[in-house]
Design an enzyme around this catalytic site. Structure first.
Site, mmCIF file in Angstrom:
data_model
loop_
_atom_site.group_PDB
_atom_site.id
_atom_site.type_symbol
_atom_site.label_atom_id
_atom_site.label_comp_id
_atom_site.label_asym_id
_atom_site.label_seq_id
_atom_site.Cartn_x
_atom_site.Cartn_y
_atom_site.Cartn_z
ATOM 1 N N SER A 143 1.234 -1.100 -0.119
ATOM 2 C CA SER A 143 -0.066 -0.246 0.325
ATOM 3 C C SER A 143 0.982 1.618 -0.063
ATOM 4 C CB SER A 143 -0.720 -0.023 1.823
ATOM 5 O OG SER A 143 -1.520 1.721 0.866
ATOM 6 N N TYR A 159 -1.627 -0.671 10.392
ATOM 7 C CA TYR A 159 -2.409 -0.586 8.977
ATOM 8 C C TYR A 159 -0.489 -0.157 8.503
ATOM 9 C CZ TYR A 159 -4.209 -0.918 4.470
ATOM 10 O OH TYR A 159 -4.502 -1.618 3.116
#
Length: 261
Positions: A143, A159
């Site tokens: 990501s 995350y």
């Protein structure tokens, strides 16, 4: 691109970007096994993909899941060409967020969903490649938040840590196993319309922000099919000289400042 006589496992392949990649690979002639947690989604994926595909339900954080997928896939199609690990998820509901507010459960669950699951699938397929003494390829889902934070609207520090760790992990194993002709790469999407991203894509302020943060093609969230060209390139056997790389598929996110209203 011709993917005839190739076979791939996609962990997290029954919805979103994983399913889009499965459809793209299948359309180019590949055999596909997709794995997902939700039996209903698995059934839908099975109907979409049709022949020369397997859809199975299983939790990617359980080491038995990838081992079962490898066993079934090899028995059905023969040698497995590669793995695409997409499985992961947000830990917000368990307590991920800003560091001063993260709960231990939120941290652990986020790591389990995004990093431990990936380690298990990568480990199992590496062992498979080594056992058969054949080349293989792994593509891991990262990501842009792993290296390009956006603090106002996207504050989930566990995350971000997990996705950053995926890059380090992937580069490290790419280096170690290169002599075996095992390739490991990462794609790093920005905000896409996926089941995990519903909070963001339904927020008008975030959508307005995206017009300047990921300005390509009108400044929109990505759609699952936007990753397909990158996936096909990395997974194709002809990409045999590419390993240890991270490719952002982000609409310009990582090079754009982003303006707040």
């Amino acid at each position: 691109m011709n993917f005839k006589n190739t076979t791939y496992i996609i962990m997290g392949g029954t919805t979103g970007m994983g399913l889009a990649a499965a459809i793209a690979l299948k359309s180019e002639g590949a055999n596909i096994t997709v794995v997902g947690r939700n039996p209903l989604n698995c059934k839908k994926a099975e109907e979409i993909l049709g022949q020369c595909s397997i859809s199975m339900d299983g939790d990617a954080t359980n080491p038995k899941t990838i081992k079962k997928a490898i066993q079934i896939t090899h028995k059905t199609f023969g040698y497995i060409t590669g793995l695409f690990h997409v499985a992961g998820g947000s830990g917000r509901k368990w307590g991920d967020g800003a560091l001063d507010q993260i709960t231990l459960e939120g941290w652990n669950k986020t790591m389990e969903l995004n990093l431990t699951s990936l380690m298990l699938s990568n480990q199992a397929i590496i062992n498979y490649f080594l056992e058969h003494k054949n080349p293989g390829t792994i593509l891991n889902m990262g990501s842009v938040l792993g290296y390009s934070p956006s603090p106002k609207y996207f504050t989930t520090h566990a995350y971000a840590a997990a996705k950053s760790a995926i890059i380090g992990f992937s580069k490290s194993i790419a280096a170690y196993y290169a002599a075996h002709n095992i390739r490991v790469n990462v794609i790093a999407p920005s905000l896409f319309v996926t089941p995990m991203a519903q909070r963001a894509v339904k927020d008008d302020k975030i959508l307005e922000f995206l017009k300047t943060k990921q300005p390509l093609d009108g400044g929109r969230p990505g759609v699952s099919e936007d990753i397909n060209n990158a996936v096909l390139m990395f997974l194709h056997p002809d990409s045999k000289f590419i390993t240890g790389q991270v490719l952002a598929v982000d609409g310009g996110w990582s090079i754009s400042e982003g303006q707040y209203g």
